[in-house]
Scaffold this motif. Structure first.
Motif, PDB file in Angstrom:
ATOM      1  N   LYS A 121       0.823  -1.202   0.000  1.00 38.27           N
ATOM      2  CA  LYS A 121       0.000   0.000   0.000  1.00 38.27           C
ATOM      3  C   LYS A 121       0.858   1.252   0.000  1.00 38.27           C
ATOM      4  CE  LYS A 121      -3.980   2.136   2.264  1.00 38.27           C
ATOM      5  NZ  LYS A 121      -5.065   1.939   3.234  1.00 38.27           N
ATOM      6  N   GLY A 122       1.900   1.260   0.822  1.00 40.15           N
ATOM      7  CA  GLY A 122       2.778   2.416   0.901  1.00 40.15           C
ATOM      8  C   GLY A 122       3.516   2.669  -0.401  1.00 40.15           C
ATOM      9  N   GLU A 123       4.008   1.602  -1.005  1.00 44.23           N
ATOM     10  CA  GLU A 123       4.740   1.741  -2.263  1.00 44.23           C
ATOM     11  C   GLU A 123       3.830   2.235  -3.380  1.00 44.23           C
ATOM     12  OE1 GLU A 123       7.923  -0.746  -4.988  1.00 44.23           O
ATOM     13  OE2 GLU A 123       6.467  -1.866  -3.797  1.00 44.23           O
ATOM     14  N   ALA A 124       2.617   1.722  -3.435  1.00 45.18           N
ATOM     15  CA  ALA A 124       1.677   2.147  -4.474  1.00 45.18           C
ATOM     16  C   ALA A 124       1.382   3.636  -4.365  1.00 45.18           C
ATOM     17  CB  ALA A 124       0.388   1.338  -4.360  1.00 45.18           C
ATOM     18  N   LEU A 125       1.199   4.123  -3.161  1.00 52.12           N
ATOM     19  CA  LEU A 125       0.936   5.542  -2.955  1.00 52.12           C
ATOM     20  C   LEU A 125       2.156   6.389  -3.267  1.00 52.12           C
ATOM     21  CD1 LEU A 125      -1.066   5.359   0.387  1.00 52.12           C
ATOM     22  CD2 LEU A 125      -1.912   6.357  -1.738  1.00 52.12           C
ATOM     23  N   TYR A 126       3.312   5.930  -2.802  1.00 51.23           N
ATOM     24  CA  TYR A 126       4.538   6.694  -3.008  1.00 51.23           C
ATOM     25  C   TYR A 126       4.862   6.817  -4.492  1.00 51.23           C
ATOM     26  CZ  TYR A 126       9.287   8.411  -2.437  1.00 51.23           C
ATOM     27  OH  TYR A 126      10.416   9.199  -2.501  1.00 51.23           O
ATOM     28  N   ARG A 127       4.714   5.737  -5.223  1.00 48.91           N
ATOM     29  CA  ARG A 127       5.118   5.721  -6.636  1.00 48.91           C
ATOM     30  C   ARG A 127       4.004   6.089  -7.607  1.00 48.91           C
ATOM     31  NH1 ARG A 127      10.104   4.092  -6.757  1.00 48.91           N
ATOM     32  NH2 ARG A 127      10.947   2.860  -5.029  1.00 48.91           N
ATOM     33  N   GLY A 128       2.766   5.891  -7.207  1.00 49.30           N
ATOM     34  CA  GLY A 128       1.680   6.152  -8.140  1.00 49.30           C
ATOM     35  C   GLY A 128       0.626   7.127  -7.668  1.00 49.30           C
ATOM     36  N   GLY A 129       0.685   7.523  -6.397  1.00 49.97           N
ATOM     37  CA  GLY A 129      -0.323   8.416  -5.861  1.00 49.97           C
ATOM     38  C   GLY A 129      -1.679   7.746  -5.766  1.00 49.97           C
ATOM     39  N   ASN A 130      -2.707   8.552  -5.721  1.00 44.47           N
ATOM     40  CA  ASN A 130      -4.082   8.053  -5.674  1.00 44.47           C
ATOM     41  C   ASN A 130      -4.895   8.868  -6.678  1.00 44.47           C
ATOM     42  OD1 ASN A 130      -6.794   7.502  -5.101  1.00 44.47           O
ATOM     43  ND2 ASN A 130      -6.396   7.174  -2.919  1.00 44.47           N
ATOM     44  N   VAL A 131      -5.089   8.310  -7.847  1.00 40.85           N
ATOM     45  CA  VAL A 131      -5.771   9.027  -8.932  1.00 40.85           C
ATOM     46  C   VAL A 131      -7.190   9.412  -8.534  1.00 40.85           C
ATOM     47  CG1 VAL A 131      -6.570   8.885 -11.315  1.00 40.85           C
ATOM     48  CG2 VAL A 131      -4.373   7.876 -10.680  1.00 40.85           C
ATOM     49  N   ALA A 132      -7.861   8.531  -7.839  1.00 39.51           N
ATOM     50  CA  ALA A 132      -9.255   8.773  -7.463  1.00 39.51           C
ATOM     51  C   ALA A 132      -9.405  10.032  -6.613  1.00 39.51           C
ATOM     52  CB  ALA A 132      -9.807   7.569  -6.714  1.00 39.51           C
ATOM     53  N   ASN A 133      -8.436  10.269  -5.732  1.00 35.39           N
ATOM     54  CA  ASN A 133      -8.483  11.433  -4.845  1.00 35.39           C
ATOM     55  C   ASN A 133      -7.573  12.566  -5.306  1.00 35.39           C
ATOM     56  OD1 ASN A 133     -10.258  10.049  -3.237  1.00 35.39           O
ATOM     57  ND2 ASN A 133      -8.727   9.407  -1.742  1.00 35.39           N
ATOM     58  N   GLN A 134      -7.000  12.421  -6.498  1.00 37.82           N
ATOM     59  CA  GLN A 134      -6.084  13.419  -7.064  1.00 37.82           C
ATOM     60  C   GLN A 134      -4.888  13.686  -6.148  1.00 37.82           C
ATOM     61  OE1 GLN A 134      -8.706  16.797  -8.044  1.00 37.82           O
ATOM     62  NE2 GLN A 134      -8.689  16.097 -10.169  1.00 37.82           N
ATOM     63  N   VAL A 135      -4.349  12.610  -5.564  1.00 39.39           N
ATOM     64  CA  VAL A 135      -3.151  12.706  -4.740  1.00 39.39           C
ATOM     65  C   VAL A 135      -1.939  12.418  -5.616  1.00 39.39           C
ATOM     66  CG1 VAL A 135      -1.875  11.728  -2.800  1.00 39.39           C
ATOM     67  CG2 VAL A 135      -4.348  12.030  -2.634  1.00 39.39           C
ATOM     68  N   ALA A 136      -1.046  13.390  -5.721  1.00 39.16           N
ATOM     69  CA  ALA A 136       0.147  13.221  -6.545  1.00 39.16           C
ATOM     70  C   ALA A 136       1.087  12.199  -5.924  1.00 39.16           C
ATOM     71  CB  ALA A 136       0.866  14.556  -6.699  1.00 39.16           C
ATOM     72  N   ALA A 137       1.849  11.521  -6.757  1.00 43.59           N
ATOM     73  CA  ALA A 137       2.823  10.539  -6.276  1.00 43.59           C
ATOM     74  C   ALA A 137       3.977  11.253  -5.572  1.00 43.59           C
ATOM     75  CB  ALA A 137       3.358   9.724  -7.446  1.00 43.59           C
ATOM     76  N   CYS A 138       4.379  10.736  -4.438  1.00 42.71           N
ATOM     77  CA  CYS A 138       5.479  11.318  -3.655  1.00 42.71           C
ATOM     78  C   CYS A 138       6.784  11.317  -4.444  1.00 42.71           C
ATOM     79  CB  CYS A 138       5.672  10.548  -2.360  1.00 42.71           C
ATOM     80  SG  CYS A 138       4.175  10.273  -1.406  1.00 42.71           S
ATOM     81  N   ILE A 139       6.926  10.319  -5.312  1.00 43.78           N
ATOM     82  CA  ILE A 139       8.148  10.153  -6.080  1.00 43.78           C
ATOM     83  C   ILE A 139       8.451  11.375  -6.944  1.00 43.78           C
ATOM     84  CG2 ILE A 139       7.029   9.074  -8.081  1.00 43.78           C
ATOM     85  CD1 ILE A 139       9.376   7.182  -8.308  1.00 43.78           C
ATOM     86  N   ALA A 140       7.410  12.125  -7.327  1.00 43.56           N
ATOM     87  CA  ALA A 140       7.588  13.275  -8.202  1.00 43.56           C
ATOM     88  C   ALA A 140       8.503  14.332  -7.599  1.00 43.56           C
ATOM     89  CB  ALA A 140       6.229  13.896  -8.530  1.00 43.56           C
ATOM     90  N   CYS A 141       8.405  14.539  -6.291  1.00 41.96           N
ATOM     91  CA  CYS A 141       9.228  15.552  -5.627  1.00 41.96           C
ATOM     92  C   CYS A 141      10.364  14.958  -4.799  1.00 41.96           C
ATOM     93  CB  CYS A 141       8.365  16.421  -4.713  1.00 41.96           C
ATOM     94  SG  CYS A 141       7.169  17.446  -5.594  1.00 41.96           S
ATOM     95  N   HIS A 142      10.129  13.782  -4.237  1.00 42.09           N
ATOM     96  CA  HIS A 142      11.111  13.218  -3.302  1.00 42.09           C
ATOM     97  C   HIS A 142      12.007  12.156  -3.925  1.00 42.09           C
ATOM     98  CE1 HIS A 142       9.367  15.455   0.015  1.00 42.09           C
ATOM     99  NE2 HIS A 142       8.176  15.100  -0.428  1.00 42.09           N
TER     100      HIS A 142
END
Length: 209
Positions: A121-142
């Protein structure tokens, strides 16, 4: 249009994060001078910049531009913490630059994920974000390994205590922490995260290397 902008910024962030690390610091300071000034810092952050208390951040290996920005934020009041504010108030601009460069020069922390059951779950959010909630992937900045982006003053997350990271996300979400400035990028992202997502992300970045 908004989604396109998010995509453009994400790609740009990944590109910047992939650039080779510069040999010198982006902050003009002295690591030697910073070391001599860091005695007080060691009480909370550890002699090697790695804290024993999971609610206090590891600062070893953190990029100097981010550290300098945070010290200035504590001193200026845009970031609040009674202990850190009182310490920062006693520092000159040069003191802060020296401390930032010193801690940047130390080997960063290496830890395992806080909860192995939350890796997926953590990796999916970090690398892909959450499209449904318009959450950007953490990987983009970090960055892919959580190394951050010194030029943009985006912090390294790898090896950071999960408890500390989770608290910062909650503080951004509630508006208690506002040191992301006028962009409010972290406040906007954190406000869209559920508590379960915050815990999973914090657990995952603790284990990044």
């Amino acid at each position: 249009m908004k989604n396109m902008l998010v995509y453009v910024f994400a790609v740009a962030g990944i590109t910047l994060a992939a650039l080779p690390v510069q040999a010198g610091s982006l902050v003009e300071g002295s690591a030697d001078a910073g070391k001599s000034k860091s005695v007080t810092c060691a009480a909370c952050h550890g002699a090697a910049g790695i804290s024993a208390n999971p609610l206090w951040p590891n600062v070893a290996g953190q990029n100097a531009p981010y550290l300098l920005a945070q010290l200035k934020a504590f001193k200026g009041g845009s970031r609040e913490n009674p202990l850190m504010t009182s310490q920062a108030m006693m520092l000159s601009d040069q003191d802060m630059a020296d401390l930032a460069v010193y801690f940047e020069s130390l080997p960063g922390p290496a830890q395992a994920v806080a909860d192995p059951d939350l890796i997926s779950k953590g990796e999916a959010l970090y690398r892909g974000g959450n499209v449904a909630n318009q959450v950007a992937a953490c990987i983009a900045c970090h960055g892919p390994t959580g190394a951050g982006n010194p030029a943009a003053k985006y912090p390294a997350l790898k090896g950071q205590h999960a408890a500390y990271t989770a608290k910062q996300l909650r503080d951004y979400a509630s508006g208690e922490r506002t040191s992301d400035g006028t962009t409010q990028i972290m406040r906007e992202i954190a406000a869209k995260l559920s508590e379960d997502e915050i815990v999973a992300l914090a657990s995952y970045v603790q284990g990044l290397k």
